[in-house]
Each structure stands twice: as structure tokens, then as C-alpha cells.
Design a protein around this motif. Structure first.
Motif, PDB file in Angstrom:
ATOM      1  N   GLN A  16       0.837  -1.210   0.000  1.00  0.00           N
ATOM      2  CA  GLN A  16       0.000   0.000   0.000  1.00  0.00           C
ATOM      3  C   GLN A  16       0.864   1.248   0.000  1.00  0.00           C
ATOM      4  N   LEU A  17       1.897   1.246   0.803  1.00  0.00           N
ATOM      5  CA  LEU A  17       2.792   2.394   0.874  1.00  0.00           C
ATOM      6  C   LEU A  17       3.546   2.572  -0.437  1.00  0.00           C
ATOM      7  N   GLY A  18       4.000   1.481  -1.036  1.00  0.00           N
ATOM      8  CA  GLY A  18       4.703   1.557  -2.316  1.00  0.00           C
ATOM      9  C   GLY A  18       3.877   2.225  -3.400  1.00  0.00           C
ATOM     10  N   ALA A  19       2.580   2.011  -3.384  1.00  0.00           N
ATOM     11  CA  ALA A  19       1.692   2.631  -4.371  1.00  0.00           C
ATOM     12  C   ALA A  19       1.628   4.149  -4.200  1.00  0.00           C
ATOM     13  N   LEU A  20       1.980   4.654  -3.013  1.00  0.00           N
ATOM     14  CA  LEU A  20       1.924   6.094  -2.730  1.00  0.00           C
ATOM     15  C   LEU A  20       3.250   6.810  -2.964  1.00  0.00           C
ATOM     16  N   LEU A  21       4.316   6.055  -3.109  1.00  0.00           N
ATOM     17  CA  LEU A  21       5.655   6.628  -3.178  1.00  0.00           C
ATOM     18  C   LEU A  21       5.852   7.472  -4.432  1.00  0.00           C
ATOM     19  N   ARG A  22       6.576   8.597  -4.264  1.00  0.00           N
ATOM     20  CA  ARG A  22       6.895   9.442  -5.413  1.00  0.00           C
ATOM     21  C   ARG A  22       8.310  10.001  -5.282  1.00  0.00           C
ATOM     22  N   ILE A  44       6.961  -2.720  -0.058  1.00  0.00           N
ATOM     23  CA  ILE A  44       7.013  -1.414  -0.733  1.00  0.00           C
ATOM     24  C   ILE A  44       7.474  -1.594  -2.174  1.00  0.00           C
ATOM     25  N   LEU A  45       8.535  -2.381  -2.363  1.00  0.00           N
ATOM     26  CA  LEU A  45       9.054  -2.601  -3.714  1.00  0.00           C
ATOM     27  C   LEU A  45       8.035  -3.330  -4.589  1.00  0.00           C
ATOM     28  N   GLU A  46       7.308  -4.272  -4.015  1.00  0.00           N
ATOM     29  CA  GLU A  46       6.231  -4.931  -4.765  1.00  0.00           C
ATOM     30  C   GLU A  46       5.172  -3.914  -5.158  1.00  0.00           C
ATOM     31  N   GLY A  47       4.845  -2.990  -4.257  1.00  0.00           N
ATOM     32  CA  GLY A  47       3.875  -1.945  -4.551  1.00  0.00           C
ATOM     33  C   GLY A  47       4.343  -0.989  -5.636  1.00  0.00           C
ATOM     34  N   LEU A  48       5.659  -0.941  -5.851  1.00  0.00           N
ATOM     35  CA  LEU A  48       6.243  -0.129  -6.929  1.00  0.00           C
ATOM     36  C   LEU A  48       6.370  -0.919  -8.230  1.00  0.00           C
ATOM     37  N   GLY A  49       5.929  -2.183  -8.198  1.00  0.00           N
ATOM     38  CA  GLY A  49       5.927  -2.990  -9.406  1.00  0.00           C
ATOM     39  C   GLY A  49       7.058  -3.984  -9.524  1.00  0.00           C
ATOM     40  N   TYR A  50       7.940  -4.054  -8.547  1.00  0.00           N
ATOM     41  CA  TYR A  50       9.073  -4.975  -8.633  1.00  0.00           C
ATOM     42  C   TYR A  50       8.584  -6.385  -8.375  1.00  0.00           C
ATOM     43  N   GLY A  51       8.892  -7.311  -9.289  1.00  0.00           N
ATOM     44  CA  GLY A  51       8.371  -8.667  -9.184  1.00  0.00           C
ATOM     45  C   GLY A  51       9.393  -9.737  -8.873  1.00  0.00           C
TER      46      GLY A  51
END
Length: 148
Positions: A16-22, A44-51
Motif C-alpha cells: 500500500q505504501l509503495g503505491a503512494l511513493l513518489r 514497498i518494492l512490490e507496490g512499486l511494481g518490482y516482481g
């Protein structure tokens, strides 16, 4: 405060937090050994798209993630092995914030002034798998934090 009942809940909160990061965001992750800082950073990294697998940066100190692996460039930093604060400035962390965000474990190794607008997360062990997540949100996080 958030109560995290298990590792999956810690990962989910991180996502959830990763989706908010800028760009320009600084996240300070504090807690004792085993409190879940790296697990939260993985989320956080998963929320930024890292798989892919997210290794702990304890030995590398700085682990970079770049486009297109993540939505924005991000550095996962672990300052646990840093003894001399002068060593931190040699890492070039300020440059990272010009293009992306930073997740830092053991942030107490850096001067408090660096964390002025940061989101400071504290993870505390409250049971076998349970964690308590508390925070202090700088002005850069107004209207984005806390998680719901």
C-alpha cells in the motif's frame, strides 16, 4: 498505529505504501533486528511494481531498483554496518532523491535533519508473528498518510 498480525500483513502494508511513493520521498524504517523492516521494504518494492526477489541490502548497503523494474527509481539502503557518519555521505544518497525515492533501514545512523520531511516508520515485535507499526509523517506526506 497499525497492528500487523503476520508477515503477509506486513507485506500488504508495504505494498500500500509503495503505491503512494513518489520522487523525493524518504522512508525511514526503524525497529530491532527481526522486527520486519526488510519484509516491509519488500512489500514497498512490490507496490512499486518490482516482481523479483528482494535481497536484504545489509552487505551491499545500497540496492538500486530502476525503471522499468519499478514505477519510479528507488534505493533500498541498510545502514546497519555503518559506524562512521562520514561514510554515509560517500554513498551519494542525496543524488538518489533527485530522480527517485529512498527506503532506509537503520536511519538513526544519519543526522535527524535529513529526515525532516520523511515518513518515519517504527516496527515493534508484539508477539511471535505480530508487529505494531507506528509512524511520524513529515509535511511531504500530508494527504497521503496514514494507510487505511
Amino acid at each position: 498505529m497499525l497492528l500487523l498480525k503476520d508477515e503477509q500483513a506486513t507485506l500488504d502494508a508495504g505494498r500500500q505504501l509503495g503505491a503512494l511513493l513518489r520522487q523525493g520521498d524518504k522512508l525511514a524504517l526503524s525497529g530491532t533486528l527481526g522486527a520486519g523492516k526488510t519484509t516491509f521494504a519488500r512489500g514497498i518494492l512490490e507496490g512499486l511494481g518490482y516482481g523479483e526477489e528482494v535481497p536484504s541490502p545489509t552487505f551491499a548497503i545500497v540496492q538500486q531498483y530502476e525503471l522499468p523494474e519499478t514505477r519510479i527509481p528507488v534505493a533500498h539502503v541498510d545502514l546497519y554496518r555503518i559506524d562512521d557518519p562520514d561514510e554515509i555521505f560517500e554513498l551519494g544518497l542525496d543524488d538518489i532523491l533527485d530522480v527517485g525515492a529512498m527506503i532506509v533501514e537503520w536511519p538513526d545512523r544519519m543526522p535527524d535533519s535529513f529526515w525532516r520531511d520523511a515518513l518515519r516508520i517504527e516496527l515493534e515485535i508484539t508477539g511471535d508473528d505480530n508487529r505494531r507499526l507506528t509512524w511520524t509523517a513529515g509535511s511531504a506526506w500530508k494527504d497521503r498518510w496514514p494507510l487505511t
